[in-house]
Design a protein around this motif. Structure first.
Motif, mmCIF file in Angstrom:
data_model
loop_
_atom_site.group_PDB
_atom_site.id
_atom_site.type_symbol
_atom_site.label_atom_id
_atom_site.label_comp_id
_atom_site.label_asym_id
_atom_site.label_seq_id
_atom_site.Cartn_x
_atom_site.Cartn_y
_atom_site.Cartn_z
ATOM 1 N N UNK A 45 0.814 -1.219 0.000
ATOM 2 C CA UNK A 45 0.000 0.000 0.000
ATOM 3 C C UNK A 45 0.849 1.272 0.000
ATOM 4 N N UNK A 46 2.099 1.147 0.430
ATOM 5 C CA UNK A 46 2.984 2.319 0.496
ATOM 6 C C UNK A 46 4.428 1.844 0.443
ATOM 7 N N UNK A 47 5.249 2.584 -0.293
ATOM 8 C CA UNK A 47 6.662 2.241 -0.407
ATOM 9 C C UNK A 47 7.521 3.458 -0.064
ATOM 10 N N UNK A 48 8.618 3.207 0.649
ATOM 11 C CA UNK A 48 9.594 4.253 0.942
ATOM 12 C C UNK A 48 10.981 3.623 0.940
ATOM 13 N N UNK A 96 8.470 -0.740 3.570
ATOM 14 C CA UNK A 96 7.222 -0.773 2.825
ATOM 15 C C UNK A 96 6.077 -1.137 3.767
ATOM 16 N N UNK A 97 4.860 -0.802 3.347
ATOM 17 C CA UNK A 97 3.668 -1.161 4.111
ATOM 18 C C UNK A 97 2.741 -1.970 3.231
ATOM 19 N N UNK A 98 1.986 -2.864 3.864
ATOM 20 C CA UNK A 98 1.110 -3.753 3.101
ATOM 21 C C UNK A 98 -0.102 -4.142 3.931
ATOM 22 N N UNK A 99 -1.137 -4.594 3.229
ATOM 23 C CA UNK A 99 -2.341 -5.099 3.889
ATOM 24 C C UNK A 99 -2.482 -6.588 3.605
ATOM 25 N N UNK A 100 -2.898 -7.321 4.595
ATOM 26 C CA UNK A 100 -3.072 -8.765 4.474
ATOM 27 C C UNK A 100 -4.170 -9.103 3.469
ATOM 28 N N UNK A 101 -3.863 -10.020 2.554
ATOM 29 C CA UNK A 101 -4.873 -10.555 1.644
ATOM 30 C C UNK A 101 -5.390 -11.882 2.180
ATOM 31 N N UNK A 102 -4.444 -12.793 2.496
ATOM 32 C CA UNK A 102 -4.831 -14.089 3.048
ATOM 33 C C UNK A 102 -3.639 -14.724 3.754
ATOM 34 N N UNK A 103 -3.967 -15.630 4.688
ATOM 35 C CA UNK A 103 -2.944 -16.432 5.348
ATOM 36 C C UNK A 103 -2.811 -17.726 4.567
ATOM 37 N N UNK A 104 -1.583 -18.055 4.178
ATOM 38 C CA UNK A 104 -1.317 -19.266 3.414
ATOM 39 C C UNK A 104 -0.867 -20.363 4.374
ATOM 40 N N UNK A 105 -1.605 -21.434 4.451
ATOM 41 C CA UNK A 105 -1.241 -22.513 5.366
ATOM 42 C C UNK A 105 -1.778 -22.269 6.758
ATOM 43 N N UNK A 106 -1.028 -22.738 7.766
ATOM 44 C CA UNK A 106 -1.490 -22.684 9.153
ATOM 45 C C UNK A 106 -1.511 -21.251 9.682
ATOM 46 N N UNK A 107 -2.546 -20.926 10.435
ATOM 47 C CA UNK A 107 -2.624 -19.618 11.084
ATOM 48 C C UNK A 107 -1.979 -19.695 12.466
ATOM 49 N N UNK A 108 -1.612 -18.554 13.001
ATOM 50 C CA UNK A 108 -1.032 -18.489 14.329
ATOM 51 C C UNK A 108 -2.039 -18.977 15.370
ATOM 52 N N UNK A 109 -1.532 -19.622 16.418
ATOM 53 C CA UNK A 109 -2.393 -20.064 17.515
ATOM 54 C C UNK A 109 -3.008 -18.869 18.251
ATOM 55 N N UNK A 110 -2.415 -17.696 18.087
ATOM 56 C CA UNK A 110 -2.920 -16.487 18.748
ATOM 57 C C UNK A 110 -3.959 -15.743 17.916
#
Length: 465
Positions: A63-66, A70-84
Motif C-alpha cells: 500500500x505504500x513504499x519508501x 514498505x507497508x502492506x495489507x493482508x490478503x490471506x494467510x497461506x497454510x497454518x494460522x497463528x495459535x494467537x
C-alpha cells in the motif's frame, strides 16, 4: 473536467511473506527474501503488514513504499494460522480505524504491550524495573463509556453516514454496532442513526458524543447551523424516552448547553473506591475522564498502594484533572495529611474543587497552573511532599522532571499513556537520584495499540547508594 487533471493510480504488487515479529502497534514485520522470489533490489528490506501474526506465511498487497520500509495489507494467510489468531468480534474490524488488534488473543495483546513498555524503557532510558507488575486487565467488550462518533451527510447519495474514521484516513466507516462501547450505548446506535437521518438539518451535524456515568447517559450533538423546531423536538423526544441528558454544541466547547432540562445541573457522575469509602465524582460530558471505569478503579487503587501512604503525609498530584486520583489520595493520608492537586485547565480545577466539596474532603486544595512553563515561583511548589503522583498527557512531563528538587518527594508514581515520553522522563528521574522500582501495563484500551502504564520510583538514600 476543464482545469483539472485526473490522476491515474497504479495498484502496487502483492507478494508472499513470512512474518518474523510484530511492531509496537501490532503489525506483522517481514522481509523481502529469495525464499519467495522477491525482487533483488528489495532483498532484506522490511515490510509492515496489517493483521499479520508472527510465524504466518501470508499474501499481502503493498500500500505504500519508501526507502526505509514498505507497508502492506493482508490478503490471506497461506497454510497454518497463528495459535494467537482469533475471530474479530466486530463486523467493522477491517475498515474501522478504532480497534486494530481484534485479530489477536487478549493474552497476546497484553504481551505485546508489555514488550513495548519494556523495550522503550531499556532502549531510551537504559532502565529495567526491579519488579514487573501484573498487567491491569480489562473486560474485552463493553468497556468504553465515552465516544465521539462522526456524522456526515452525502448529498449525492442522499445518505447519512454515522461512524468512526478509517485508519490513516478522514473517511468515515458506517457502523451499526461497536462491541467495545458500553452495551447500552452500543444498542442505541441504530436508533440514533435513524433519528439523525430524519432531521431536516442532518447535513449540519458534524458529530455526536456519548458519555455514560455510573447510571446517567448524555448525548451531545455538534451542529454548524441552527436546528429547526421540529428537529429539536425529535431530539428531545429521543432523549426523554431513554431518560438521557441532551446537549447541543453550536460552536466551540464554550457553546455547549443542556437543553433537556436547562435548569438542571450539567453533570454526570461516576463512583470510585470501596463501598465503605466510596467517592462520587461529577463531570461535564465534555470533560476528560478515563473511559474504562473497571480499569480506572484498579488503576487508582494500585497507585495508592504503590505510594504506600501513611496518615499525616503530604502528597502532590500533578495533571490532576477533576480529581480522579486526588480525592482517593486525600482519603489515604487522612484528616491530618494534605494533598495539593495541580492542573492547567481552570474548568477542571473548578470541577475538582466541586468534587472535594461534594465528598466532604477538606484536606485537598486545587491550583490552576500550566505545567509546561516555569512554575518554580508559585507558593504551592516549595511546600515539601512525601509522595508525588504524575498523570500527564501524551507529551509527558519533561519540564516537571527538572523541578523535582523543589518537591523532595521520597516516592513517585508516574501514570503514562505514552511509553516514549515515559522513558524520556524516567531517564531524567534517575539523574535526579530516583530508582525505578516497579512497572506494569494498564490495558485501558483493549484491541488497540495504546500502551498505558504505571511505574513507581523511589528516592535513593545515602545507605542505598
Amino acid at each position: 473536467m476543464k482545469g483539472r487533471v485526473k490522476t491515474q493510480t497504479t495498484q502496487l504488487p502483492s507478494y508472499t511473506f513470512r512474518v518474523e515479529r510484530l511492531s509496537h502497534e501490532g503489525r506483522g514485520i517481514a522481509r523481502y527474501s529469495d525464499d519467495f522470489g522477491h525482487p533483488v533490489d528489495k532483498q532484506g528490506k522490511n515490510v509492515f503488514i496489517t493483521q499479520a501474526l508472527v510465524g504466518e506465511t501470508v499474501r499481502a498487497q503493498l500500500t505504500h513504499q519508501s526507502k526505509k520500509l514498505d507497508e502492506a495489507e493482508l490478503i490471506e494467510v497461506l497454510g497454518a494460522t497463528s495459535a494467537e489468531r482469533v475471530e474479530p468480534v466486530c463486523p467493522h474490524f477491517t475498515k474501522c480505524g478504532g480497534c486494530t488488534m481484534q485479530h489477536m488473543s487478549g493474552d497476546m495483546q497484553i504481551e505485546l504491550k508489555q514488550q513495548t513498555l519494556q523495550s522503550h524503557l531499556l532502549h531510551f532510558a537504559q532502565l529495567t524495573p526491579e519488579t514487573w507488575l501484573d498487567a491491569l486487565r480489562s473486560p474485552r467488550l463493553d468497556y468504553r463509556h465515552k465516544a465521539r462518533i462522526g456524522v456526515r451527510y452525502l448529498a449525492k447519495q442522499k445518505q447519512l453516514v454515522m461512524g468512526f474514521r478509517e485508519a490513516k484516513s478522514n473517511h468515515l466507516t458506517p457502523i451499526k454496532t461497536c462491541k467495545v462501547l458500553d452495551k447500552e450505548l452500543d444498542q442505541a446506535l441504530p436508533a440514533l442513526h435513524q433519528l439523525l437521518k430524519q432531521l431536516k438539518g442532518c447535513a449540519d451535524i458534524g458529530h455526536i458524543e456519548l458519555s455514560k456515568g455510573t447510571t446517567e447517559i448524555a448525548l451531545l450533538v455538534r451542529h454548524t447551523a441552527d436546528l429547526v423546531a421540529a428537529d429539536l423536538q425529535a431530539l428531545h423526544l429521543f432523549a426523554q424516552q431513554r431518560s438521557w441528558q441532551l446537549y447541543l454544541q453550536a460552536h466551540d466547547i464554550n457553546s455547549v448547553k443542556r437543553i433537556d432540562q436547562p435548569q438542571a445541573e450539567s453533570r454526570l457522575h461516576y463512583h470510585l473506591g470501596e463501598s465503605t469509602q466510596q467517592l462520587t465524582l461529577a463531570f461535564h460530558p465534555t470533560d476528560f475522564i478515563q473511559v474504562n471505569p473497571a480499569v480506572n478503579q484498579k488503576m487508582v487503587k494500585l497507585a495508592c498502594e504503590l505510594l504506600d501512604l501513611k496518615e499525616g503525609e503530604s502528597v502532590l498530584d500533578l495533571f490532576c484533572g477533576l480529581g480522579n486520583f486526588s480525592l482517593p489520595l486525600a482519603q489515604a493520608v487522612g484528616g491530618s495529611g494534605r494533598v495539593v492537586a495541580v492542573e492547567g485547565s481552570e474548568a477542571m480545577v473548578r470541577r475538582g474543587a466541586e468534587n472535594a466539596k461534594r465528598n466532604k474532603i477538606g484536606n485537598l486544595k486545587f491550583y490552576t497552573q500550566d505545567l509546561t512553563k516555569d512554575f518554580s515561583k508559585f507558593p504551592w511548589v516549595n511546600q515539601g511532599f512525601d509522595a508525588l503522583l504524575i498523570d500527564p498527557p501524551r507529551s509527558g512531563a519533561e519540564l516537571v522532571m527538572h523541578y523535582l528538587h523543589h518537591f523532595n518527594a521520597k516516592r513517585i508514581v508516574y501514570v503514562s499513556c505514552n511509553p516514549a515520553t515515559l522513558a524520556r522522563d524516567a531517564g531524567i528521574l534517575v539523574k535526579h537520584g530516583y530508582q525505578l522500582k516497579k512497572a506494569g501495563v494498564i490495558d485501558m484500551f483493549p484491541h488497540t495499540g495504546h500502551v498505558e502504564s504505571i511505574t513507581l520510583f523511589e528516592k535513593l538514600t545515602t545507605q542505598s547508594i
